[in-house]
Design an enzyme around this catalytic site. Structure first.
Site, PDB file in Angstrom:
ATOM      1  N   HIS A 223       0.813  -1.221   0.000  1.00 38.58           N
ATOM      2  CA  HIS A 223       0.000   0.000   0.000  1.00 38.58           C
ATOM      3  C   HIS A 223       0.847   1.271   0.000  1.00 38.58           C
ATOM      4  O   HIS A 223       0.339   2.361  -0.273  1.00 38.58           O
ATOM      5  CB  HIS A 223      -1.008  -0.004   1.167  1.00 38.58           C
ATOM      6  N   ASP A 256       0.238  -7.660   1.447  1.00 39.10           N
ATOM      7  CA  ASP A 256       0.663  -6.277   1.666  1.00 39.10           C
ATOM      8  C   ASP A 256       2.190  -6.163   1.712  1.00 39.10           C
ATOM      9  O   ASP A 256       2.762  -5.478   2.553  1.00 39.10           O
ATOM     10  CB  ASP A 256       0.066  -5.695   2.945  1.00 39.10           C
ATOM     11  N   SER A 339       4.602   2.738   7.680  1.00 43.21           N
ATOM     12  CA  SER A 339       4.309   1.583   6.832  1.00 43.21           C
ATOM     13  C   SER A 339       5.539   1.137   6.060  1.00 43.21           C
ATOM     14  O   SER A 339       6.208   1.950   5.423  1.00 43.21           O
ATOM     15  CB  SER A 339       3.211   1.940   5.818  1.00 43.21           C
TER      16      SER A 339
END
Length: 498
Positions: A223, A256, A339
């Site tokens: 992402h 992910d 992230s």
């Protein structure tokens, strides 16, 4: 750290002093307020400046599923260490002043700058002796605690603008021993990059990644780079400020996980981070997280592993299919921008990739469209799983998923993972000839265990299946019509994201 000297006491004016009054008949009653001793009256010394006020040294370093189908459980049509002490603070102990003790100095005395209560009796020698003993105590304490104060007062008398005294550093704290947070951060930061992704549609975001190998591959979250995957712009900036353009090698939406590679990185210093073993992590192990929360590159936070095998379904808020993980949970502070950054153990080895957070009232995820802060519930993809996915992406550019080829409901449930009535587009929920079909599973069966792991929902089943490899054999416990049965299933394979 510094303290302020408040000035030395003003000495008494010279001149004759009145004689003390006659002893009071009741020694418990204090003398009249106009009493002054004829000799040895202690004056208020300089206020001592010591380490007691100095602070210690700072420390080192509602998921939504994709709908009524599960991409891990379904086939191609799915929607979807030992803890260690890191630092110690050696605090100083302020020297005691006179009057703190009750023995050895001729009896108790009042606070500095106040007159002592005279003892009973006509003799003047005993009060003089007591005052002299107290004065000696004052002088001794002054030599210990007042030396710095005198120096600061002397500076003030020289017309200096400040009386600030600088504290010397603690050699033990400044040693930065191996295993301390500062030591881990010092070794790790040069291999952590801040990733900026810019899509052709104007969508952009900031995340983190880390050096995976000497060929210039960077490991991060899907992402983080998704907006720039289709002819967008991708850059990676190292802690020394050097920036490189990058390209996506491969990405796995379900896991992910993504791998990018630096372009023209001949001059880059590529030191891959050591990988730990996430299977050996224990709850309570120390953790260090590094990333760029809200764009603040090189941020280091600490915590512990607060849980293992936490089933998490997360999304970036962009409407894409959910990602599923059996995550490491940590209370290290991570926020949007962390992230893709490394979660490290106390040895500095990577044990996970920070991927999602639970936020108060706003679901979960670390996408830039969601700007909620950390509440101490962060989730990382275990590095053993991420490493397998990264190797697949580097070799083929596509991920490989283990599947049972049965569609399960991804709605929240506490009873288990229910095999749906139909698959995607009206296809059978259990693929004919697939692993689940061969094991005898049918629509309506409720799966409650995978091996010894309790299954409470479809996302939990998917996240647990994806910790395995195609070809692995697992045992599923399920309920059908109130009867509990078991089935041995050999996991199948699905290539790519659907």
């Amino acid at each position: 750290m510094s303290t302020e000297n408040e000035g030395s006491a003003v000495p008494p004016a010279p001149g004759p002093h009145p004689a003390p009054p006659a002893p009071h008949p009741n020694p418990a009653v204090p003398p009249a307020p106009d009493y002054e001793p004829t000799a040895g009256r202690p004056t208020a010394p300089d206020a001592p400046i010591g380490p007691s006020d100095a602070a210690g040294p700072p420390g080192a370093p509602g998921a939504s599923g994709p709908g009524a189908s599960g991409p891990g459980a379904s086939g191609p049509g799915a929607d979807a260490g030992q803890s260690s002490t890191w630092w110690s603070a050696d605090g100083g102990q302020q020297p005691g002043g006179p009057g703190e003790g009750q023995g050895g100095q001729g009896g108790p005395g009042g606070p500095w700058g106040t007159a002592p209560v005279p003892p009973s009796g006509p003799s003047e020698r005993k009060p003089r002796g007591l005052v002299a003993a107290m004065l000696a105590a004052v002088l001794v304490a002054g030599a210990i605690g007042g030396g710095i104060g005198f120096w600061a007062a002397d500076r003030e008398s020289d017309g200096s603008d400040t009386t600030t005294v600088s504290a010397y550093g603690n050699p033990k704290t400044e040693s930065r021993a191996p295993g301390s947070v500062s030591s881990i951060a010092n070794k790790t930061l040069p291999s952590v990059v801040t990733i900026e992704a810019q899509g052709n549609n104007g969508e952009s975001g900031t995340g983190t990644g880390f050096v995976y190998d000497k060929q210039g591959h960077i490991l991060t979250n899907n992402h983080v780079v998704a907006s720039a995957a289709d002819n967008g712009k991708l850059t990676a900036t190292f802690s020394n400020g050097k920036r490189y353009t990058a390209e996506v090698v491969g990405r796995a939406q379900g896991y992910d996980v993504a791998v990018v590679k630096l372009k023209n990185a001949a001059g880059a210093k590529l030191d891959p981070l050591p990988l730990g073993n996430s299977d050996r992590v224990a709850v309570g192990d120390a953790t260090v997280a590094i990333g760029a929360p809200f764009g603040l590159s090189g941020t280091v936070t600490t915590g512990i592993v607060s849980a293992k095998k936490r089933p998490v379904a997360s999304s970036d808020g962009g409407g894409g299919n959910a990602s599923y993980m059996s995550a490491l949970q940590t209370d290290a502070s991570i926020n949007p921008g962390n992230s893709g950054g490394p979660l490290l153990n106390a040895d500095g080895g990577v044990i996970g990739i920070n991927s999602a957070i639970q936020s108060a009232g706003n679901g979960s995820g670390l996408g830039e469209s969601q700007q909620s802060g950390s509440i101490g519930l962060g989730f990382a993809i275990p590095i053993n799983q991420a490493k397998n996915v990264a190797e697949q992406l580097i070799k083929t550019g596509q991920p490989i998923y283990p599947v049972i080829e049965a569609t399960v409901s991804t709605k929240d449930s506490a009873n288990g993972a229910t095999i749906a009535s139909n698959g995607s587009g009206g296809s059978p929920a259990v693929v004919p000839g697939g692993p689940a079909d061969k094991a005898g599973l049918k629509s309506g069966d409720v799966i409650t265990k995978l091996d010894d792991m309790a299954i409470d929902s479809g996302p939990t089943l998917i996240s647990e299946i994806w910790t395995h490899q195609p070809g692995d054999k697992v045992t599923l416990t399920y309920k059908r019509g109130g009867k509990v049965s078991k089935a041995d299933v050999t996991l199948g394979k699905r290539k790519g994201d659907s």
